[in-house]
Write an enzyme that holds these catalytic residues in place. Structure first.
Site, PDB file in Angstrom:
ATOM      1  N   TYR A  38       0.840  -1.198   0.000  1.00  0.00           N
ATOM      2  CA  TYR A  38       0.000   0.000   0.000  1.00  0.00           C
ATOM      3  C   TYR A  38       0.869   1.240   0.000  1.00  0.00           C
ATOM      4  O   TYR A  38       2.096   1.188   0.187  1.00  0.00           O
ATOM      5  CB  TYR A  38      -0.955  -0.008   1.190  1.00  0.00           C
ATOM      6  CG  TYR A  38      -0.339   0.370   2.524  1.00  0.00           C
ATOM      7  CD1 TYR A  38      -0.531   1.632   3.068  1.00  0.00           C
ATOM      8  CD2 TYR A  38       0.428  -0.547   3.252  1.00  0.00           C
ATOM      9  CE1 TYR A  38       0.009   1.977   4.299  1.00  0.00           C
ATOM     10  CE2 TYR A  38       0.963  -0.213   4.471  1.00  0.00           C
ATOM     11  CZ  TYR A  38       0.756   1.058   4.998  1.00  0.00           C
ATOM     12  OH  TYR A  38       1.302   1.394   6.206  1.00  0.00           O
ATOM     13  N   ARG A  57       7.784   4.783  -4.632  1.00  0.00           N
ATOM     14  CA  ARG A  57       7.923   3.763  -3.585  1.00  0.00           C
ATOM     15  C   ARG A  57       6.907   2.645  -3.786  1.00  0.00           C
ATOM     16  O   ARG A  57       7.210   1.470  -3.545  1.00  0.00           O
ATOM     17  CB  ARG A  57       7.780   4.396  -2.205  1.00  0.00           C
ATOM     18  CG  ARG A  57       8.097   3.427  -1.067  1.00  0.00           C
ATOM     19  CD  ARG A  57       8.152   4.125   0.272  1.00  0.00           C
ATOM     20  NE  ARG A  57       6.851   4.674   0.662  1.00  0.00           N
ATOM     21  CZ  ARG A  57       6.639   5.336   1.791  1.00  0.00           C
ATOM     22  NH1 ARG A  57       7.630   5.543   2.643  1.00  0.00           N
ATOM     23  NH2 ARG A  57       5.435   5.813   2.078  1.00  0.00           N
ATOM     24  N   ARG A 105      -7.647 -20.309  -2.533  1.00  0.00           N
ATOM     25  CA  ARG A 105      -6.684 -20.167  -1.441  1.00  0.00           C
ATOM     26  C   ARG A 105      -5.602 -21.243  -1.525  1.00  0.00           C
ATOM     27  O   ARG A 105      -5.870 -22.440  -1.426  1.00  0.00           O
ATOM     28  CB  ARG A 105      -7.372 -20.256  -0.077  1.00  0.00           C
ATOM     29  CG  ARG A 105      -6.438 -19.812   1.057  1.00  0.00           C
ATOM     30  CD  ARG A 105      -7.018 -20.108   2.418  1.00  0.00           C
ATOM     31  NE  ARG A 105      -6.222 -19.471   3.467  1.00  0.00           N
ATOM     32  CZ  ARG A 105      -5.037 -19.909   3.898  1.00  0.00           C
ATOM     33  NH1 ARG A 105      -4.483 -20.986   3.350  1.00  0.00           N
ATOM     34  NH2 ARG A 105      -4.385 -19.256   4.851  1.00  0.00           N
ATOM     35  N   LYS A 152       6.468  -1.749   1.788  1.00  0.00           N
ATOM     36  CA  LYS A 152       5.288  -1.212   2.489  1.00  0.00           C
ATOM     37  C   LYS A 152       4.139  -2.206   2.350  1.00  0.00           C
ATOM     38  O   LYS A 152       3.184  -2.017   1.580  1.00  0.00           O
ATOM     39  CB  LYS A 152       4.923   0.170   1.950  1.00  0.00           C
ATOM     40  CG  LYS A 152       4.053   0.991   2.894  1.00  0.00           C
ATOM     41  CD  LYS A 152       3.999   2.435   2.445  1.00  0.00           C
ATOM     42  CE  LYS A 152       3.084   3.274   3.331  1.00  0.00           C
ATOM     43  NZ  LYS A 152       3.599   3.430   4.705  1.00  0.00           N
ATOM     44  N   GLU A 184      12.444   2.268  14.002  1.00  0.00           N
ATOM     45  CA  GLU A 184      11.568   3.353  13.564  1.00  0.00           C
ATOM     46  C   GLU A 184      10.283   3.282  14.364  1.00  0.00           C
ATOM     47  O   GLU A 184      10.112   2.422  15.225  1.00  0.00           O
ATOM     48  CB  GLU A 184      11.271   3.238  12.063  1.00  0.00           C
ATOM     49  CG  GLU A 184      10.615   1.935  11.653  1.00  0.00           C
ATOM     50  CD  GLU A 184      10.451   1.815  10.147  1.00  0.00           C
ATOM     51  OE1 GLU A 184      10.446   2.842   9.443  1.00  0.00           O
ATOM     52  OE2 GLU A 184      10.321   0.668   9.667  1.00  0.00           O
ATOM     53  N   LEU A 209      11.359   1.303   6.756  1.00  0.00           N
ATOM     54  CA  LEU A 209      10.736   1.789   5.532  1.00  0.00           C
ATOM     55  C   LEU A 209      11.473   3.043   5.068  1.00  0.00           C
ATOM     56  O   LEU A 209      11.771   3.916   5.881  1.00  0.00           O
ATOM     57  CB  LEU A 209       9.268   2.123   5.799  1.00  0.00           C
ATOM     58  CG  LEU A 209       8.455   2.555   4.584  1.00  0.00           C
ATOM     59  CD1 LEU A 209       8.169   1.359   3.684  1.00  0.00           C
ATOM     60  CD2 LEU A 209       7.151   3.218   5.023  1.00  0.00           C
TER      61      LEU A 209
END
Length: 291
Positions: A38, A57, A105, A152, A184, A209
């Site tokens: 995301y 990114r 799945r 991310k 972070e 990140l």
């Protein structure tokens, strides 16, 4: 200022639809496995903030997990602009989420899956957070995330648990630690200002990140002649710092005045933070948008 519409609109798998009635397939791998990435871009006074680097990114995260980017740069920007228009978004956030797609799945997946794309907006004045004036409380916890924090990923369980722990401690953010050093924040980049005036943040690596707001703040600091150091720092060094703060797209920058219940410096937002924040806002409002 335009008023927000009663019905918020999202972009879901190729269509603009009412957010409250939007659906995704049960077998979407993002729902089943967190198999996706995301991105989030702030909107301030109808201006996208650092949108180009955010889309860069996003492209990098997609490449790292082997999902073909479903749109070109102009297409992404067009969807974002239309989402902003349909939601009368003057100030807030636009979230992009891309999953590997829909399949039965199984940990393995067919090679020809079409990625699922979702975008939605949140109305919020990110530049008027009350913590900017009074400062935030941070707690430290062990970093329990996976080894590729530079991606991310939509898999955010460790961050969810960390944020819950912060709320239970009446704190605003968690600074995570690994091997004795702060990595972070649960949703932010950690900075300190040393007693001799040096701005310090951790070196980029798979452990953190690559923050877009981090990059802009560091560029502004460099242009202002502030001494910079990219290196790890400990909790004790943060407690002894002249200032501390964190950055993210959804908060811009927030001063830290308490860590684990202990006061940082004089317990008030410091001048380095204030200068960087003001220059960042000037950068947003006076420079052309970067797509």
């Amino acid at each position: 200022m335009a008023s927000a519409p009663e019905t918020r609109i999202a972009f879901v798998r190729g269509q603009f639809v009412p957010r409250d009635t939007a659906t995704i397939p049960l077998m979407d791998r993002g729902f089943l496995f967190g198999d996706g990435v995301y991105e989030v871009t702030a909107v301030i006074e109808r201006r996208f903030v650092d949108n180009g680097p955010h889309l860069d990114r996003l492209d990098r995260s997609l490449r790292e997990i082997g999902i073909a980017n479903p749109y070109g740069r102009a297409e992404w920007v067009g969807i974002e602009c239309e989402l902003m228009r349909r939601n009368a978004l003057d100030n807030g956030l636009i979230y992009i989420q891309v999953t590997r797609g829909v399949a039965e799945r199984d940990f393995l997946f067919p090679p020809d899956l079409a990625p699922s794309v979702v975008l939605f907006a949140q109305n919020r004045r990110v530049q008027h957070n009350p913590l900017i004036e009074k400062g935030a409380a941070v707690i430290t916890l062990p970093d329990q995330r996976w080894a590729r924090c530079d991606i991310k990923s939509t898999s955010l369980l460790a961050q969810v648990l960390a944020k819950r722990a912060a709320a239970q401690a009446n704190a605003n953010e968690v600074w995570m630690t690994r091997d004795g050093y702060i990595t972070e924040g649960a949703s932010s980049t950690a900075f300190i200002v040393t007693p001799d005036g040096r701005l310090v943040t951790r070196t980029l690596s798979p452990a953190i990140l690559p923050g877009v707001t981090r990059r802009t703040i560091m560029r502004i600091a460099d242009q202002a002649g502030l001494a910079l150091a990219e290196r790890p720092f400990t909790r004790d060094e943060a407690l002894g710092a002249a200032e501390a703060f964190y950055t993210s797209a959804s908060t811009i920058a927030i001063p830290v005045t308490r860590i684990d219940g202990r006061i940082v410096a004089n317990g008030r937002p410091g001048p380095v933070f204030r200068s960087l924040y003001d220059q960042y806002m000037q950068h947003v409002l006076e420079n052309p948008q970067d797509f």
